[in-house]
Scaffold this motif. Structure first.
Motif, PDB file in Angstrom:
ATOM      1  N   THR A 126       0.827  -1.210   0.000  1.00 19.42           N
ATOM      2  CA  THR A 126       0.000   0.000   0.000  1.00 19.42           C
ATOM      3  C   THR A 126       0.861   1.260   0.000  1.00 19.42           C
ATOM      4  O   THR A 126       0.515   2.250  -0.654  1.00 19.42           O
ATOM      5  CB  THR A 126      -0.971  -0.011   1.191  1.00 19.42           C
ATOM      6  OG1 THR A 126      -1.764  -1.206   1.131  1.00 19.42           O
ATOM      7  CG2 THR A 126      -1.883   1.202   1.174  1.00 19.42           C
ATOM      8  N   ALA A 127       1.988   1.238   0.707  1.00 22.82           N
ATOM      9  CA  ALA A 127       2.893   2.393   0.696  1.00 22.82           C
ATOM     10  C   ALA A 127       3.394   2.656  -0.726  1.00 22.82           C
ATOM     11  O   ALA A 127       3.488   3.818  -1.149  1.00 22.82           O
ATOM     12  CB  ALA A 127       4.066   2.165   1.634  1.00 22.82           C
ATOM     13  N   ASP A 128       3.674   1.596  -1.470  1.00 27.15           N
ATOM     14  CA  ASP A 128       4.099   1.755  -2.862  1.00 27.15           C
ATOM     15  C   ASP A 128       2.971   2.377  -3.687  1.00 27.15           C
ATOM     16  O   ASP A 128       3.199   3.285  -4.483  1.00 27.15           O
ATOM     17  CB  ASP A 128       4.512   0.408  -3.452  1.00 27.15           C
ATOM     18  CG  ASP A 128       4.978   0.525  -4.886  1.00 27.15           C
ATOM     19  OD1 ASP A 128       5.863   1.359  -5.170  1.00 27.15           O
ATOM     20  OD2 ASP A 128       4.454  -0.229  -5.736  1.00 27.15           O
TER      21      ASP A 128
ATOM     22  N   GLY B 117       1.524  -3.904  10.317  1.00 26.47           N
ATOM     23  CA  GLY B 117       2.289  -2.954   9.529  1.00 26.47           C
ATOM     24  C   GLY B 117       1.571  -1.619   9.551  1.00 26.47           C
ATOM     25  O   GLY B 117       0.343  -1.571   9.514  1.00 26.47           O
ATOM     26  N   VAL B 118       2.340  -0.537   9.639  1.00 24.67           N
ATOM     27  CA  VAL B 118       1.765   0.797   9.702  1.00 24.67           C
ATOM     28  C   VAL B 118       2.485   1.693   8.695  1.00 24.67           C
ATOM     29  O   VAL B 118       3.714   1.680   8.616  1.00 24.67           O
ATOM     30  CB  VAL B 118       1.886   1.407  11.122  1.00 24.67           C
ATOM     31  CG1 VAL B 118       1.452   2.859  11.151  1.00 24.67           C
ATOM     32  CG2 VAL B 118       1.081   0.594  12.119  1.00 24.67           C
ATOM     33  N   VAL B 119       1.711   2.453   7.933  1.00 26.26           N
ATOM     34  CA  VAL B 119       2.253   3.430   6.999  1.00 26.26           C
ATOM     35  C   VAL B 119       1.878   4.809   7.530  1.00 26.26           C
ATOM     36  O   VAL B 119       0.707   5.077   7.792  1.00 26.26           O
ATOM     37  CB  VAL B 119       1.672   3.241   5.579  1.00 26.26           C
ATOM     38  CG1 VAL B 119       2.224   4.297   4.631  1.00 26.26           C
ATOM     39  CG2 VAL B 119       1.934   1.833   5.064  1.00 26.26           C
ATOM     40  N   LEU B 120       2.884   5.657   7.697  1.00 23.45           N
ATOM     41  CA  LEU B 120       2.669   7.018   8.178  1.00 23.45           C
ATOM     42  C   LEU B 120       3.082   7.971   7.065  1.00 23.45           C
ATOM     43  O   LEU B 120       4.172   7.847   6.506  1.00 23.45           O
ATOM     44  CB  LEU B 120       3.516   7.257   9.423  1.00 23.45           C
ATOM     45  CG  LEU B 120       3.238   8.507  10.225  1.00 23.45           C
ATOM     46  CD1 LEU B 120       1.866   8.422  10.883  1.00 23.45           C
ATOM     47  CD2 LEU B 120       4.300   8.695  11.287  1.00 23.45           C
TER      48      LEU B 120
ATOM     49  N   LYS C   7      -9.061   7.037  -0.586  1.00 26.92           N
ATOM     50  CA  LYS C   7      -8.668   6.212  -1.734  1.00 26.92           C
ATOM     51  C   LYS C   7      -8.261   4.807  -1.283  1.00 26.92           C
ATOM     52  O   LYS C   7      -8.671   3.815  -1.878  1.00 26.92           O
ATOM     53  CB  LYS C   7      -7.503   6.881  -2.478  1.00 26.92           C
ATOM     54  CG  LYS C   7      -7.173   6.251  -3.804  1.00 26.92           C
ATOM     55  CD  LYS C   7      -5.972   6.912  -4.481  1.00 26.92           C
ATOM     56  CE  LYS C   7      -6.244   8.335  -4.876  1.00 26.92           C
ATOM     57  NZ  LYS C   7      -5.144   8.937  -5.667  1.00 26.92           N
ATOM     58  N   VAL C   8      -7.488   4.728  -0.215  1.00 29.64           N
ATOM     59  CA  VAL C   8      -7.073   3.415   0.304  1.00 29.64           C
ATOM     60  C   VAL C   8      -8.280   2.662   0.880  1.00 29.64           C
ATOM     61  O   VAL C   8      -8.440   1.463   0.633  1.00 29.64           O
ATOM     62  CB  VAL C   8      -5.942   3.564   1.347  1.00 29.64           C
ATOM     63  CG1 VAL C   8      -5.672   2.240   2.052  1.00 29.64           C
ATOM     64  CG2 VAL C   8      -4.664   4.076   0.672  1.00 29.64           C
TER      65      VAL C   8
ATOM     66  N   ASN D  42     -11.306   2.868  -0.094  1.00 26.77           N
ATOM     67  CA  ASN D  42     -12.119   2.427  -1.235  1.00 26.77           C
ATOM     68  C   ASN D  42     -11.539   1.223  -1.953  1.00 26.77           C
ATOM     69  O   ASN D  42     -12.253   0.564  -2.725  1.00 26.77           O
ATOM     70  CB  ASN D  42     -12.331   3.575  -2.222  1.00 26.77           C
ATOM     71  CG  ASN D  42     -13.292   4.611  -1.686  1.00 26.77           C
ATOM     72  OD1 ASN D  42     -14.098   4.340  -0.793  1.00 26.77           O
ATOM     73  ND2 ASN D  42     -13.204   5.818  -2.211  1.00 26.77           N
ATOM     74  N   LEU D  43     -10.281   0.912  -1.704  1.00 24.57           N
ATOM     75  CA  LEU D  43      -9.671  -0.287  -2.296  1.00 24.57           C
ATOM     76  C   LEU D  43     -10.206  -1.570  -1.653  1.00 24.57           C
ATOM     77  O   LEU D  43     -10.005  -2.657  -2.179  1.00 24.57           O
ATOM     78  CB  LEU D  43      -8.144  -0.244  -2.166  1.00 24.57           C
ATOM     79  CG  LEU D  43      -7.438   0.834  -2.972  1.00 24.57           C
ATOM     80  CD1 LEU D  43      -5.949   0.877  -2.607  1.00 24.57           C
ATOM     81  CD2 LEU D  43      -7.609   0.607  -4.465  1.00 24.57           C
ATOM     82  N   LYS D  44     -10.865  -1.419  -0.493  1.00 32.43           N
ATOM     83  CA  LYS D  44     -11.464  -2.560   0.232  1.00 32.43           C
ATOM     84  C   LYS D  44     -10.414  -3.639   0.527  1.00 32.43           C
ATOM     85  O   LYS D  44     -10.648  -4.834   0.326  1.00 32.43           O
ATOM     86  CB  LYS D  44     -12.629  -3.160  -0.546  1.00 32.43           C
ATOM     87  CG  LYS D  44     -13.709  -2.181  -0.934  1.00 32.43           C
ATOM     88  CD  LYS D  44     -14.558  -1.822   0.247  1.00 32.43           C
ATOM     89  CE  LYS D  44     -15.730  -0.982  -0.215  1.00 32.43           C
ATOM     90  NZ  LYS D  44     -16.112   0.037   0.686  1.00 32.43           N
ATOM     91  N   ILE D  45      -9.254  -3.225   1.013  1.00 34.14           N
ATOM     92  CA  ILE D  45      -8.178  -4.156   1.372  1.00 34.14           C
ATOM     93  C   ILE D  45      -8.573  -4.853   2.663  1.00 34.14           C
ATOM     94  O   ILE D  45      -8.776  -4.198   3.686  1.00 34.14           O
ATOM     95  CB  ILE D  45      -6.844  -3.396   1.548  1.00 34.14           C
ATOM     96  CG1 ILE D  45      -6.462  -2.701   0.247  1.00 34.14           C
ATOM     97  CG2 ILE D  45      -5.746  -4.331   2.026  1.00 34.14           C
ATOM     98  CD1 ILE D  45      -5.320  -1.707   0.385  1.00 34.14           C
TER      99      ILE D  45
END
Length: 185
Positions: free
Chosen positions: A115-117, A140-143, A157-158, A160-163
């Protein structure tokens, strides 16, 4: 410079060690991360040229067909900026003025990196760090940081990806200096 990555997560440490040994003996890849994540889990992140990474990935898929290797999670991520790889478990250094702060929490580290990518490629925000292997459950955490609308839009946006691995998505507008100076992840 762009890199291709293969992200491997093992549900037991000994299998991770065996595969790590195989990788170092048989594949011309760079080991970006090799670490224990939490009790009973191990992670390896390899980078290299597309052909060598794809060859490694095919080998892992072959291994997963065998009963003793079925609990390997693998993902191929192509075209990752080399600077993003450097942000894995990087100590957070906030910009002088943080406009808005976004945080995405995942149930595993592989999805956080992937997701960070995506965020780097698709959003006008700056990823500050990707913390991997947090806690007993290997989260995992993305800041990331950016202007308020960009951070809000990235969070939406993330979402809405329904991950399925996404646990929480938060944005903090105009974080206080005391908050930032005491923030630890």
């Amino acid at each position: 410079m762009k890199k291709s990555l293969v992200l491997l997560e093992f549900k037991n440490i000994s299998t991770g060690f065996l595969v790590f040994d195989e990788i170092t003996k048989n594949f011309n890849v760079d080991i970006e991360v090799s670490k224990l994540l939490c009790p009973g889990r191990y992670m390896i992140i390899c980078s290299g040229n597309q052909g060598e990474i794809e060859s490694l990935r095919r080998h892992i898929l072959y291994l997963k067909e065998q009963e003793e290797y079925k609990y390997i999670t693998e993902r191929l991520v192509s075209g990752v900026d080399a600077d993003l790889v450097k942000k894995l478990n990087k100590t957070i250094k906030f910009p002088e003025r943080v406009r808005s702060l976004g945080m995405l929490e995942f149930s595993n580290t592989v999805q956080a990196i992937e997701t960070a990518d995506f965020i780097e490629d698709e959003s006008p925000v700056e990823v500050l760090t990707i913390k991997i292997g947090i806690g007993m459950c290997n989260k995992g955490v993305v800041l990331f940081e950016g202007d308020t609308s960009a951070v809000k839009n990235t969070v939406v946006k993330v979402q809405n990806l329904k991950i399925k691995e996404l646990i929480a998505a938060t944005n903090i507008n105009s974080p206080n200096e005391d908050f930032l100076s005491n923030f630890h992840l």
